[in-house]
Write an enzyme that holds these catalytic residues in place. Structure first.
Site, mmCIF file in Angstrom:
data_model
loop_
_atom_site.group_PDB
_atom_site.id
_atom_site.type_symbol
_atom_site.label_atom_id
_atom_site.label_comp_id
_atom_site.label_asym_id
_atom_site.label_seq_id
_atom_site.Cartn_x
_atom_site.Cartn_y
_atom_site.Cartn_z
ATOM 1 N N HIS A 173 0.831 -1.210 0.000
ATOM 2 C CA HIS A 173 0.000 0.000 0.000
ATOM 3 C C HIS A 173 0.861 1.253 0.000
ATOM 4 O O HIS A 173 2.091 1.219 0.119
ATOM 5 C CB HIS A 173 -0.973 -0.001 1.182
ATOM 6 C CG HIS A 173 -0.320 -0.069 2.542
ATOM 7 N ND1 HIS A 173 0.509 0.895 3.018
ATOM 8 C CD2 HIS A 173 -0.424 -1.012 3.527
ATOM 9 C CE1 HIS A 173 0.902 0.587 4.236
ATOM 10 N NE2 HIS A 173 0.357 -0.586 4.569
ATOM 11 N N CYS A 193 2.747 -4.850 6.746
ATOM 12 C CA CYS A 193 2.538 -4.659 5.309
ATOM 13 C C CYS A 193 3.808 -4.134 4.639
ATOM 14 O O CYS A 193 4.835 -3.924 5.287
ATOM 15 C CB CYS A 193 1.384 -3.687 5.075
ATOM 16 S SG CYS A 193 -0.204 -4.268 5.724
#
Length: 218
Positions: A173, A193
Protein backbone atom coordinates in the site's frame (compact mmCIF):
# COMPACT_ATOMS: atom_id res chain seq x y z
CA UNK A 1 160.49 10.85 -52.08
CA UNK A 2 159.68 7.19 -52.33
CA UNK A 3 159.14 7.18 -48.55
CA UNK A 4 156.80 10.17 -48.64
CA UNK A 5 154.78 8.60 -51.47
CA UNK A 6 154.46 5.36 -49.55
CA UNK A 7 153.37 7.22 -46.38
CA UNK A 8 150.76 9.21 -48.33
CA UNK A 9 149.38 6.05 -49.86
CA UNK A 10 149.20 4.44 -46.46
CA UNK A 11 147.31 7.43 -45.02
CA UNK A 12 144.82 7.41 -47.93
CA UNK A 13 144.23 3.72 -47.48
CA UNK A 14 143.67 4.20 -43.75
CA UNK A 15 141.17 7.05 -44.39
CA UNK A 16 139.32 4.91 -46.88
CA UNK A 17 139.09 2.04 -44.43
CA UNK A 18 137.91 4.40 -41.64
CA UNK A 19 135.18 5.80 -43.90
CA UNK A 20 133.96 2.34 -44.81
CA UNK A 21 133.87 1.41 -41.14
CA UNK A 22 131.81 4.48 -40.26
CA UNK A 23 129.29 3.73 -43.00
CA UNK A 24 128.95 0.16 -41.80
CA UNK A 25 128.38 1.24 -38.14
CA UNK A 26 125.52 3.73 -38.88
CA UNK A 27 122.20 1.88 -38.42
CA UNK A 28 119.42 2.72 -40.84
CA UNK A 29 116.51 4.70 -39.44
CA UNK A 30 113.66 2.24 -38.74
CA UNK A 31 110.53 2.78 -40.80
CA UNK A 32 107.40 2.62 -38.58
CA UNK A 33 105.07 -0.20 -39.42
CA UNK A 34 101.48 1.02 -39.84
CA UNK A 35 99.20 -0.32 -37.13
CA UNK A 36 95.48 -0.94 -37.59
CA UNK A 37 93.35 1.76 -36.03
CA UNK A 38 91.19 0.97 -33.06
CA UNK A 39 87.52 0.50 -33.82
CA UNK A 40 85.75 3.81 -33.91
CA UNK A 41 89.00 5.86 -34.00
CA UNK A 42 89.07 8.68 -36.55
CA UNK A 43 91.30 8.48 -39.54
CA UNK A 44 92.01 6.05 -42.31
CA UNK A 45 91.64 2.31 -42.09
CA UNK A 46 88.83 -0.15 -41.37
CA UNK A 47 86.14 0.87 -38.90
CA UNK A 48 83.16 -0.89 -37.31
CA UNK A 49 80.03 -0.17 -39.28
CA UNK A 50 77.60 2.30 -37.66
CA UNK A 51 74.87 -0.26 -36.85
CA UNK A 52 72.00 0.54 -34.46
CA UNK A 53 69.14 -1.66 -33.37
CA UNK A 54 65.72 -0.23 -34.23
CA UNK A 55 63.93 1.48 -31.35
CA UNK A 56 61.27 -0.80 -29.90
CA UNK A 57 58.34 0.39 -27.83
CA UNK A 58 55.62 -1.68 -26.26
CA UNK A 59 52.17 -0.77 -27.54
CA UNK A 60 49.96 1.10 -25.10
CA UNK A 61 47.21 -1.19 -23.87
CA UNK A 62 44.31 0.14 -21.83
CA UNK A 63 42.87 -2.49 -19.54
CA UNK A 64 39.16 -2.28 -18.81
CA UNK A 65 38.24 -0.96 -15.38
CA UNK A 66 36.47 -3.99 -13.87
CA UNK A 67 35.76 -2.26 -10.58
CA UNK A 68 33.88 0.67 -11.97
CA UNK A 69 30.24 0.34 -12.82
CA UNK A 70 28.47 2.15 -15.62
CA UNK A 71 26.06 4.84 -14.48
CA UNK A 72 22.64 3.51 -13.65
CA UNK A 73 20.04 4.08 -16.30
CA UNK A 74 16.83 5.66 -15.08
CA UNK A 75 14.01 3.12 -14.86
CA UNK A 76 10.91 3.80 -16.85
CA UNK A 77 7.41 3.70 -15.36
CA UNK A 78 5.28 0.57 -15.10
CA UNK A 79 3.19 0.90 -18.26
CA UNK A 80 2.01 -2.67 -18.97
CA UNK A 81 0.40 -5.50 -16.96
CA UNK A 82 2.32 -6.54 -13.85
CA UNK A 83 3.43 -10.16 -14.10
CA UNK A 84 5.41 -10.72 -10.89
CA UNK A 85 6.44 -8.89 -7.73
CA UNK A 86 9.51 -9.72 -5.63
CA UNK A 87 10.00 -8.29 -2.13
CA UNK A 88 13.47 -8.52 -0.56
CA UNK A 89 13.06 -7.60 3.08
CA UNK A 90 16.73 -7.29 4.02
CA UNK A 91 17.38 -4.95 1.08
CA UNK A 92 14.15 -2.99 1.65
CA UNK A 93 13.50 -3.39 -2.05
CA UNK A 94 10.53 -4.43 -4.16
CA UNK A 95 10.99 -5.30 -7.86
CA UNK A 96 8.02 -5.33 -10.21
CA UNK A 97 8.18 -7.18 -13.53
CA UNK A 98 5.87 -6.03 -16.29
CA UNK A 99 4.78 -7.70 -19.51
CA UNK A 100 6.23 -5.11 -21.88
CA UNK A 101 9.29 -3.27 -20.63
CA UNK A 102 12.06 -3.65 -18.07
CA UNK A 103 11.45 -4.38 -14.38
CA UNK A 104 11.37 -1.53 -11.92
CA UNK A 105 12.58 -1.39 -8.31
CA UNK A 106 11.06 0.51 -5.41
CA UNK A 107 12.32 1.35 -1.92
CA UNK A 108 9.94 -0.02 0.71
CA UNK A 109 9.07 0.12 4.38
CA UNK A 110 8.13 -3.02 6.33
CA UNK A 111 6.50 -3.96 9.61
CA UNK A 112 7.84 -2.32 12.76
CA UNK A 113 9.58 -5.60 13.72
CA UNK A 114 10.66 -6.87 10.30
CA UNK A 115 13.13 -9.64 11.15
CA UNK A 116 11.78 -13.16 10.77
CA UNK A 117 8.61 -14.64 9.35
CA UNK A 118 5.20 -13.57 10.61
CA UNK A 119 3.65 -16.11 12.98
CA UNK A 120 0.95 -14.32 14.92
CA UNK A 121 -1.24 -11.25 14.98
CA UNK A 122 0.44 -8.13 16.33
CA UNK A 123 4.06 -9.34 16.02
CA UNK A 124 4.91 -6.51 13.59
CA UNK A 125 6.52 -8.88 11.08
CA UNK A 126 6.05 -9.04 7.32
CA UNK A 127 5.30 -12.64 6.25
CA UNK A 128 7.70 -14.58 4.00
CA UNK A 129 6.83 -16.98 1.19
CA UNK A 130 5.00 -17.01 -2.13
CA UNK A 131 1.59 -15.35 -2.23
CA UNK A 132 -0.96 -13.99 -4.71
CA UNK A 133 -2.75 -10.68 -4.99
CA UNK A 134 -6.33 -11.48 -3.92
CA UNK A 135 -7.97 -8.02 -3.81
CA UNK A 136 -7.59 -4.46 -5.06
CA UNK A 137 -8.84 -1.82 -2.64
CA UNK A 138 -9.47 1.74 -3.81
CA UNK A 139 -11.04 2.63 -0.46
CA UNK A 140 -7.98 1.70 1.59
CA UNK A 141 -6.92 3.86 4.51
CA UNK A 142 -3.41 3.76 3.04
CA UNK A 143 -4.04 5.43 -0.39
CA UNK A 144 -4.71 2.33 -2.47
CA UNK A 145 -3.69 -1.20 -1.53
CA UNK A 146 -3.04 -4.61 -3.07
CA UNK A 147 -4.06 -7.37 -0.66
CA UNK A 148 -2.10 -10.65 -0.60
CA UNK A 149 -3.49 -14.04 0.41
CA UNK A 150 -2.04 -14.25 3.91
CA UNK A 151 -2.76 -16.24 6.01
CA UNK A 152 -2.68 -19.39 3.94
CA UNK A 153 -3.75 -22.80 5.21
CA UNK A 154 -0.39 -23.70 6.76
CA UNK A 155 -0.23 -20.33 8.54
CA UNK A 156 -3.66 -20.89 10.07
CA UNK A 157 -2.84 -24.44 11.11
CA UNK A 158 0.45 -23.37 12.73
CA UNK A 159 -1.27 -20.57 14.61
CA UNK A 160 -4.07 -22.89 15.76
CA UNK A 161 -1.55 -25.36 17.15
CA UNK A 162 0.20 -22.52 18.96
CA UNK A 163 -3.13 -21.24 20.33
CA UNK A 164 -3.16 -17.78 18.78
CA UNK A 165 -4.38 -15.89 15.71
CA UNK A 166 -2.15 -15.74 12.61
CA UNK A 167 -3.22 -12.18 11.84
CA UNK A 168 -4.16 -10.90 8.38
CA UNK A 169 -4.78 -7.88 6.17
CA UNK A 170 -1.26 -7.95 4.73
CA UNK A 171 -1.04 -5.51 1.82
CA UNK A 172 1.19 -3.57 -0.49
CA UNK A 173 0.00 0.00 0.00
CA UNK A 174 0.81 3.70 -0.05
CA UNK A 175 1.09 6.23 2.77
CA UNK A 176 -1.58 6.73 5.43
CA UNK A 177 -4.43 8.89 4.19
CA UNK A 178 -4.13 11.24 7.16
CA UNK A 179 -0.59 12.42 6.33
CA UNK A 180 -0.06 15.44 4.04
CA UNK A 181 0.22 14.80 0.33
CA UNK A 182 3.83 14.15 -0.66
CA UNK A 183 4.93 13.12 2.82
CA UNK A 184 6.71 9.76 3.30
CA UNK A 185 6.73 8.08 6.71
CA UNK A 186 10.30 7.24 7.76
CA UNK A 187 11.63 3.82 8.75
CA UNK A 188 9.71 0.56 9.13
CA UNK A 189 6.33 1.66 10.39
CA UNK A 190 3.58 -0.70 9.16
CA UNK A 191 1.87 -3.48 11.10
CA UNK A 192 3.39 -6.07 8.73
CA UNK A 193 2.54 -4.66 5.31
CA UNK A 194 4.79 -3.37 2.52
CA UNK A 195 4.62 0.40 1.97
CA UNK A 196 5.70 2.64 -0.92
CA UNK A 197 4.97 6.26 -1.80
CA UNK A 198 1.56 7.32 -3.10
CA UNK A 199 2.72 7.96 -6.71
CA UNK A 200 4.39 4.54 -6.71
CA UNK A 201 1.34 2.62 -5.49
CA UNK A 202 -0.75 4.46 -8.10
CA UNK A 203 1.68 3.30 -10.81
CA UNK A 204 1.59 -0.33 -9.65
CA UNK A 205 -2.12 -0.40 -8.85
CA UNK A 206 -3.02 0.75 -12.37
CA UNK A 207 -1.44 -2.37 -13.91
CA UNK A 208 -1.78 -5.06 -11.22
CA UNK A 209 -4.38 -7.81 -11.33
CA UNK A 210 -5.80 -10.40 -8.96
CA UNK A 211 -3.74 -13.58 -9.12
CA UNK A 212 -0.38 -11.87 -9.68
CA UNK A 213 2.43 -13.68 -7.83
CA UNK A 214 4.10 -11.89 -4.89
CA UNK A 215 7.23 -13.52 -3.49
CA UNK A 216 8.52 -12.19 -0.15
CA UNK A 217 12.08 -13.15 0.77
CA UNK A 218 13.90 -12.60 4.09
Amino acid sequence: MKRLGGLFSALCLAGLLAGLWMIWKIEPTPVPTPQPEAPGAPGQGWQWPDFRLPEFRLPEISLPDIFSRPPARPEGPIASPVERILVEKSARRMTVWQKDGPPKSFDIALGFSPDGDKSREGDGRTPEGVFRIDRLNRQSKYHLSLGIDYPQRHHREAARRAGHSPGGDIMIHGQPNQVPDGYKVKGDWTAGCIAVTNPEIEEIFAHAAIGTEVEIRP
